[in-house]
Design a protein around this motif. Structure first.
Motif, PDB file in Angstrom:
ATOM      1  N   PHE A  16       0.598  -1.259  -0.053  1.00 11.99           N
ATOM      2  CA  PHE A  16       0.014   0.021  -0.026  1.00 11.99           C
ATOM      3  C   PHE A  16       0.875   1.345   0.158  1.00 11.99           C
ATOM      4  O   PHE A  16       0.417   2.601  -0.031  1.00 11.99           O
ATOM      5  N   THR A  17       2.144   1.276   0.184  1.00  8.97           N
ATOM      6  CA  THR A  17       2.889   2.450   0.012  1.00  8.97           C
ATOM      7  C   THR A  17       3.316   2.765  -1.223  1.00  8.97           C
ATOM      8  O   THR A  17       3.293   3.920  -1.672  1.00  8.97           O
ATOM      9  N   ILE A  18       3.368   1.735  -2.094  1.00 10.13           N
ATOM     10  CA  ILE A  18       3.614   1.994  -3.467  1.00 10.13           C
ATOM     11  C   ILE A  18       2.481   1.930  -4.533  1.00 10.13           C
ATOM     12  O   ILE A  18       2.709   2.374  -5.727  1.00 10.13           O
ATOM     13  N   ALA A  19       1.425   1.154  -3.932  1.00 12.59           N
ATOM     14  CA  ALA A  19       0.236   1.365  -4.654  1.00 12.59           C
ATOM     15  C   ALA A  19      -0.411   2.839  -5.231  1.00 12.59           C
ATOM     16  O   ALA A  19      -0.230   3.852  -4.359  1.00 12.59           O
ATOM     17  N   GLY A  20      -0.117   2.806  -6.553  1.00 11.48           N
ATOM     18  CA  GLY A  20      -0.657   4.222  -7.130  1.00 11.48           C
ATOM     19  C   GLY A  20       0.513   5.025  -7.837  1.00 11.48           C
ATOM     20  O   GLY A  20       0.441   6.165  -8.478  1.00 11.48           O
ATOM     21  N   ARG A 102     -10.890  -2.195   3.907  1.00  7.86           N
ATOM     22  CA  ARG A 102     -11.948  -1.119   4.186  1.00  7.86           C
ATOM     23  C   ARG A 102     -11.026  -0.206   5.311  1.00  7.86           C
ATOM     24  O   ARG A 102     -11.306   1.179   5.240  1.00  7.86           O
ATOM     25  N   GLU A 103     -10.198  -0.876   6.323  1.00 10.40           N
ATOM     26  CA  GLU A 103      -9.933  -0.033   7.259  1.00 10.40           C
ATOM     27  C   GLU A 103      -8.665   0.908   6.685  1.00 10.40           C
ATOM     28  O   GLU A 103      -8.158   1.998   7.183  1.00 10.40           O
ATOM     29  N   MET A 104      -8.250   0.367   5.464  1.00 10.48           N
ATOM     30  CA  MET A 104      -7.059   1.268   4.650  1.00 10.48           C
ATOM     31  C   MET A 104      -7.843   2.463   3.843  1.00 10.48           C
ATOM     32  O   MET A 104      -7.102   3.011   3.122  1.00 10.48           O
ATOM     33  N   GLY A 105      -9.099   2.299   3.716  1.00 13.51           N
ATOM     34  CA  GLY A 105      -9.956   3.306   3.057  1.00 13.51           C
ATOM     35  C   GLY A 105     -10.236   2.791   1.444  1.00 13.51           C
ATOM     36  O   GLY A 105     -10.777   3.663   0.829  1.00 13.51           O
ATOM     37  N   PHE A 106     -10.146   1.531   1.305  1.00 14.21           N
ATOM     38  CA  PHE A 106     -10.743   0.993   0.152  1.00 14.21           C
ATOM     39  C   PHE A 106     -11.968  -0.068   0.398  1.00 14.21           C
ATOM     40  O   PHE A 106     -12.025  -0.168   1.546  1.00 14.21           O
ATOM     41  N   GLY A 107     -12.531  -0.594  -0.730  1.00 14.24           N
ATOM     42  CA  GLY A 107     -13.523  -1.232  -0.454  1.00 14.24           C
ATOM     43  C   GLY A 107     -14.996  -0.677  -0.463  1.00 14.24           C
ATOM     44  O   GLY A 107     -15.672  -1.270   0.311  1.00 14.24           O
ATOM     45  N   ALA A 108     -15.074   0.422  -0.872  1.00 12.65           N
ATOM     46  CA  ALA A 108     -16.367   1.407  -1.055  1.00 12.65           C
ATOM     47  C   ALA A 108     -17.324   0.593  -2.132  1.00 12.65           C
ATOM     48  O   ALA A 108     -18.526   0.743  -2.080  1.00 12.65           O
TER      49      ALA A 108
END
Ligand SMILES: Nc1ncnc2c1ncn2[C@@H]1O[C@H](COP(=O)(O)OP(=O)(O)O)[C@@H](O)[C@H]1O
Ligand SMILES: [Mg+2]
Lengths: 141, 122
Positions: A16-20, A102-108
């Motif tokens: 998740f640090t390099i995702a994006g 979802r706790e990381m802010g994804f999965g909406a």
């Protein structure tokens, strides 16, 4: 017509640090070559959502990007579990992401619909246990 | 009691919600037109307004990434959460202002709304 820019990126799984990073890099290229800010934003949203999906659902994958003077074509592919019911997956709010994601802010469950809204052409090829490939085209005019 | 919708600059926003500005060398003339409060990043990406502010209870590098993709000018972390140094560096590189307030997300949002930043911008 010849492509002016071609780029390939590896999308690592569960990082998740390099995702994006790939989306961020493409965004910079588009801004540098003078693509209108609203088109840069639409492209960024579509690519970033697809990149995140490859990270959280597809065990990572790769991105191939071609930019010419009229458009950008983004191909994001993974060799993950695939999507059994694509029509269901496209529905706003539908998500199989676990709570840890979802706790990381994804999965909406808004990713695929955000990709559709922000691309001019969207094609998704997917097969269970084989993987998923998302083809996104955005025209500059 | 409620202000008409108006644009606001970063120092005024920081004052209203008693926020600490975590990034250095921000542009004090940036005008904020609209705001969005969310903890899920795809909800943020479904919101498309210019010169926006993001208020969130979530704190990780993907918040900065999302702000970058959305051209969001400033991010406010609510309920006393402080960004890590690595997130501050990332935001500075991208020209995004980071702020931290002790108010919970609902209260911080309400104070800004009451003072004139509404969800709908230009
Ligand atoms: N690359 C992928 N590989 C496998 N499944 C996927 C992929 N992309 C999306 N999906 C499935 O489609 C669902 C909806 O995706 P999306 O709209 O992006 O929402 P979210 O990512 O928030 O769950 C996901 O929860 C997942 O089940
Ligand atoms: Mg998604």
């Amino acid at each position: 017509m010849s492509s002016v820019v071609v780029r390939d990126y590896i999308i690592p799984a569960n990082d998740f640090t390099i995702a994006g990073d790939a989306s961020s890099n493409v965004r910079k290229i588009l801004s540098q070559i003078g693509v209108a800010p609203d088109i840069v934003k639409r492209t960024s949203i579509a690519m970033y959502e697809a990149e995140i999906n490859a990270v959280i659902h597809g065990n990572g994958g790769q991105a191939h990007v071609e930019i010419d003077e009229n458009k950008i074509v983004i191909i994001i592919s993974d060799q993950g579990p695939g999507i059994a019911d694509l029509e269901l997956a496209m529905q706003e709010g539908y998500s199989t992401a676990p709570d840890s994601i979802r706790e990381m802010g994804f999965g909406a469950g808004m990713g695929l619909s955000n990709i559709k809204k922000n691309s001019d052409i969207l094609e998704i090829k997917t097969a269970v246990n084989e993987g998923t490939t998302v083809y996104i085209t955005v025209f500059f005019k | 009691m409620y202000s008409e919708r108006r644009n606001m600059k970063i120092p005024e926003i920081a004052e209203i919600i008693k926020a600490e500005i975590c990034t250095k060398n921000y542009d004090p003339t940036i005008e904020i037109y609209s705001a969005c409060s969310a903890d899920l990043m795809s909800d943020v990406m479904a919101f498309s307004k210019s010169n926006a502010l993001l208020l969130t209870g979530l704190i990780n590098p993907q918040v900065i990434r999302t702000a970058e993709m959305m051209d969001i000018k400033a991010v406010i972390f609510a309920r006393g959460k402080k960004p890590l140094e690595s997130m501050i560096e990332m935001a500075e590189e991208k020209g995004i202002v980071l702020m931290a307030t002790d108010y919970p997300l609902f209260v911080a949002s309400g104070k800004l709304y009451k003072n004139g930043i509404h969800g709908r911008g230009e």
